[in-house]
Design a protein around this motif. Sequence first.
Motif, mmCIF file in Angstrom:
data_model
loop_
_atom_site.group_PDB
_atom_site.id
_atom_site.type_symbol
_atom_site.label_atom_id
_atom_site.label_comp_id
_atom_site.label_asym_id
_atom_site.label_seq_id
_atom_site.Cartn_x
_atom_site.Cartn_y
_atom_site.Cartn_z
ATOM 1 N N ASP A 93 1.404 2.039 -3.441
ATOM 2 C CA ASP A 93 0.147 2.106 -4.190
ATOM 3 C C ASP A 93 -0.184 0.806 -4.908
ATOM 4 O O ASP A 93 -0.760 0.816 -5.999
ATOM 5 N N ARG A 94 0.204 -0.296 -4.326
ATOM 6 C CA ARG A 94 -0.205 -1.590 -4.875
ATOM 7 C C ARG A 94 -1.220 -2.196 -3.914
ATOM 8 O O ARG A 94 -1.647 -1.563 -2.960
ATOM 9 N N LEU A 95 -1.577 -3.445 -4.163
ATOM 10 C CA LEU A 95 -2.547 -4.094 -3.288
ATOM 11 C C LEU A 95 -1.932 -5.209 -2.447
ATOM 12 O O LEU A 95 -2.450 -5.556 -1.399
ATOM 13 N N MET B 277 -3.854 -10.745 -2.654
ATOM 14 C CA MET B 277 -5.301 -10.521 -2.642
ATOM 15 C C MET B 277 -6.093 -11.802 -2.856
ATOM 16 O O MET B 277 -7.300 -11.803 -2.702
ATOM 17 N N ARG B 278 -5.459 -12.897 -3.235
ATOM 18 C CA ARG B 278 -6.238 -13.996 -3.774
ATOM 19 C C ARG B 278 -6.413 -15.167 -2.817
ATOM 20 O O ARG B 278 -7.269 -16.008 -3.040
ATOM 21 N N PHE C 24 5.068 -1.868 13.176
ATOM 22 C CA PHE C 24 4.570 -1.106 12.031
ATOM 23 C C PHE C 24 5.524 0.027 11.689
ATOM 24 O O PHE C 24 5.817 0.272 10.514
ATOM 25 N N HIS D 290 0.817 -1.210 0.000
ATOM 26 C CA HIS D 290 0.000 0.000 0.000
ATOM 27 C C HIS D 290 0.850 1.259 0.000
ATOM 28 O O HIS D 290 0.435 2.283 -0.514
ATOM 29 N N MET D 291 2.064 1.164 0.566
ATOM 30 C CA MET D 291 2.929 2.333 0.508
ATOM 31 C C MET D 291 3.411 2.585 -0.904
ATOM 32 O O MET D 291 3.820 3.685 -1.246
ATOM 33 N N TRP E 101 10.069 0.920 4.182
ATOM 34 C CA TRP E 101 9.619 1.289 2.843
ATOM 35 C C TRP E 101 9.792 2.771 2.588
ATOM 36 O O TRP E 101 9.345 3.285 1.568
ATOM 37 N N THR E 102 10.417 3.467 3.538
ATOM 38 C CA THR E 102 10.693 4.881 3.321
ATOM 39 C C THR E 102 12.137 5.108 2.935
ATOM 40 O O THR E 102 12.433 5.878 2.033
ATOM 41 N N TRP F 200 7.315 0.722 8.228
ATOM 42 C CA TRP F 200 7.135 2.036 7.638
ATOM 43 C C TRP F 200 8.496 2.609 7.234
ATOM 44 O O TRP F 200 8.700 3.067 6.111
ATOM 45 N N LEU F 201 9.465 2.511 8.159
ATOM 46 C CA LEU F 201 10.814 2.997 7.857
ATOM 47 C C LEU F 201 11.420 2.205 6.723
ATOM 48 O O LEU F 201 12.117 2.737 5.867
#
Lengths: 186, 355
Positions: free
Chosen positions: B47-49, B52-53, B313, B44-45, B320-321, B317-318
């Motif tokens: 902008d993907r999903l 999902m399956r 979390f 999501h960071m 992916w930043t 977060w870090l």
Amino acid sequence: MKQYFKDTWDGIWTVLIGMKITFKHLFTPAVTIQYPDVKVKLPDRVRNRLYVNIDDCIGCDQCSRACPVSCIEIETVKGVPGEDLGTTSNGKKKALWVTKFNIDFAKCCYCQLCVFPCPTECIYMTDIYEFSEYDRNNFVYNFSALTKEEINQKKTNFEKFQAEKEAQKAAAAAKPKTDTPPAAPN
Amino acid sequence: MYQYFYNLLGNEIAATLITAAVPLVNVLLVALIGVYLERKVSAHMQDRLGPMRTGWHGVFQTVADFIKMLQKEDAVSTEIDKKLYNIAPVLVFTGTFAAYAAIPFSSQLIGSEAEVGIFYVVAISSLVVAGILMAGWSSNNKYSLLGAMRSAAQIVSYEIPTAIVILSMVMLTGTLSLDKFSQMQTAYFWNWNIFGGAELGLVKFLLIPFMVVGFIIVFISTLAEVNRTPFDIPEAESELVAGYFTEYCGMKWAMFMLSEYGNMFAVSAIVTILFFGGYQSPVGYVGDLVGADWMIPLEQGFWFLAKGWFFIFVQMWLRWTLPRLRVDQLMSLCWKYLIPYAFVNLIIIGFISLI
Ligand code: SF4
Ligand code: SF4
């Protein structure tokens, strides 16, 4: 020394800015398209799997000759006089039985060159692009509508007709000049 | 906890096993949920999903992966040092798991009430380095060796700022026991150590900035100790394939994975205990309000897990930043920045606690 503190501050501050950006992205809607469930709309002139409307095909072999990779195989048998082969949708009379019309989609490069020469516009692109197979042989699509028996029947019909014609020719040739031998049938 | 089960069952072995099972279940759950969360957060960071399956929004993806991992063939190359190669994943996991022995999940759920809790955790988690070095060396693979060497250098260096900050906290509170740490920061968030501890007065307000500095230092250096991005040079996928566990597969590989996520939770727990009140609730207890004493330990467990997950979390977060640090940047960050700051912080906190 001043630089040292500035570096430290910059380090922490820029990390925080970066984290703010990624946090925002955490809540922006994803751009993913969930492919098998959701499909993108194809462009208008997209080139995919071919389809041959065999009812309209007159067996002229033009598509096969246009194909750069020779993946269309066509065999035809002439119809005998008196046999009704029907007409194409644009009114052309059909003269040939298309006994074999195979397209090997493993070889096809989807260039669409076969589509333009067709006089009856019966070979065209569809929008089907999901046709993967486990066996390469399954890519050979057979478009001919005739069954094996029918093909055999047409062949024998034509051979009979040919033989009769030869015989007639031979007879006609034999009548005026009896001394010349009949031409060997080829 | 052990005592409770011992009284209940009257059998030492059964009591020990049950006591040990709680953190084990926690580690497994952390790995299971952590891997899923990691994928979702990263996705999501960007902008993907993400997955999902498999089940609703892919919630069973890690379960499926785990089953796949169980079935995998244990491929072992011939040129390795078999003994060390097989011990290494066990050692790494043991190091991680042993740290849980002293972590208080709530006032009732403590494996060991050892007086030297924090010291023990710092010491035992260094066992992981030995395992990592073993894995890298015995794999007989240049990538593994490089990864292991980097990891050893990194963990040894970053142990220093962690230790200094922990030392300053120990000076301030006067205890090494993790349970006492948590108890001292009573059940409201303004009593947490990050806000200067439970005692009201001038000292409390003087302490706040230095506590924040200490928190940042300890957070960065524990991040480095568990090899998370931006300090993941030991596994640096784009440089070293997978670093020290390149040669591993199947369940042995899974043990490294398990230990990574177990470590993430362990360091989050340590940070929580040192600065964020441990298992104490930030807003008081429902159990106190309604007069149900038995509810309090459960609430404490909830708050502890919630805080732990929050820091996990933040770690993701870090990840992916920030991009990965270079080895020299890593070392200069530790030796030129964290250690001096931690040291000055230690001295100042020492003076303040004298007042
Ligand atoms: S699309 Fe191109 S390659 Fe395919 S059958 Fe037609 S002419 Fe041949
Ligand atoms: S060009 Fe058209 S009519 Fe001619 S053989 Fe090909 S498909 Fe049939």
